[in-house]
Write a protein that holds these residues in place. Structure first.
Motif, short mmCIF file in Angstrom:
data_model
loop_
_atom_site.label_atom_id
_atom_site.label_comp_id
_atom_site.label_asym_id
_atom_site.label_seq_id
_atom_site.Cartn_x
_atom_site.Cartn_y
_atom_site.Cartn_z
N ASN A 14 0.78 -1.24 0.09
CA ASN A 14 0.03 0.06 -0.03
C ASN A 14 1.04 1.31 0.04
O ASN A 14 0.54 2.05 -0.50
N ASN A 15 2.10 1.16 0.91
CA ASN A 15 2.81 2.64 0.83
C ASN A 15 3.64 2.48 -0.66
O ASN A 15 3.62 3.78 -1.04
N GLY A 43 1.23 3.99 -3.55
CA GLY A 43 1.19 5.49 -3.03
C GLY A 43 2.32 6.14 -3.68
O GLY A 43 2.09 7.25 -4.06
N MET A 77 2.64 6.25 -7.11
CA MET A 77 1.48 6.98 -7.83
C MET A 77 0.86 6.00 -9.00
O MET A 77 0.38 6.51 -9.83
#
Length: 213
Positions: A187-188, A191, A194
């Protein structure tokens, strides 16, 4: 292979590339330019360092892929030996991470092997004069790197496994962490890169040069 000549007032050049055909082609090309003298050729990091110490060239042409070691590591080592070492990266790798790491290591120019001979000659002259030479296309790729969030070491490990097509369970087993931790890292990194999913993450990692296949 070394070729030491009486350089006179010429620009003395070391070529570092893992392909003999490329080295010979560059040597043939540069030998036609007045004021250029190819004094040595190397195929590995160890050989590059040895020949640099032996010949102390004015400019070094460096590929990022070598038979042993890497171009980025070789750049760092040459710069440790000689803070004034003038190095031009000449490679096929166009990822923004490759460019960033090479310039961070101390390269003064970054050219792709598809560059024209005129551009290569111009880069050699400018770097020899103590200037930096970054083509517009390379600068544009580098601009995309500026402001991007850095991945942690563990996120890089997880990303490498994603590129290899591993499942969360397999990644957890490979890295010795829980599946919940793997999901958190994914998840990190999604992000930070992008992107929306694992497939996009893998494609982006390869395009940017974050991971080698």
């Amino acid at each position: 292979m070394t070729e030491t000549k009486n350089a006179g007032g010429s620009i003395r050049i070391l070529i570092v590339d893992d392909h003999n055909v490329v080295r010979q082609g560059l040597r043939a090309l540069l030998s036609t330019v007045e004021g250029f003298d190819v004094v040595a050729q190397a195929s590995s990091q160890v050989e590059a360092v040895h020949l640099y110490q032996q010949h102390r060239p004015d400019v070094t042409l460096m590929d990022l892929r070598l038979q042993q070691g890497s171009g980025a590591e070789a750049i760092q080592e040459l710069r440790r030996l000689d803070a004034k070492a003038r190095i031009i990266v000449l490679t096929t790798y166009d990822g923004d991470e490759d460019i960033f790491k090479a310039l961070q290591a101390g390269a003064k120019s970054y050219l792709l092997k598809g560059s024209s001979s005129e551009e290569l000659v111009e880069a050699i002259h400018k770097v020899h004069a103590g200037k930096q030479y970054i083509p517009h296309a390379v600068a544009a790729r580098l601009a995309g790197r500026v402001g991007a969030e850095e991945l942690t070491g563990r996120e890089m490990d997880v990303l490498q496994q994603i590129v290899l097509g591993k499942s969360n369970k397999e990644i957890a087993q490979q890295l010795g962490i829980s599946e919940a931790t793997v999901k958190s890292h994914i998840n990190n990194l999604l992000g930070k890169l992008m992107v929306e999913d694992r497939t996009q993450a893998a494609i982006t990692a390869i395009q940017r040069g974050l991971v080698r296949v």
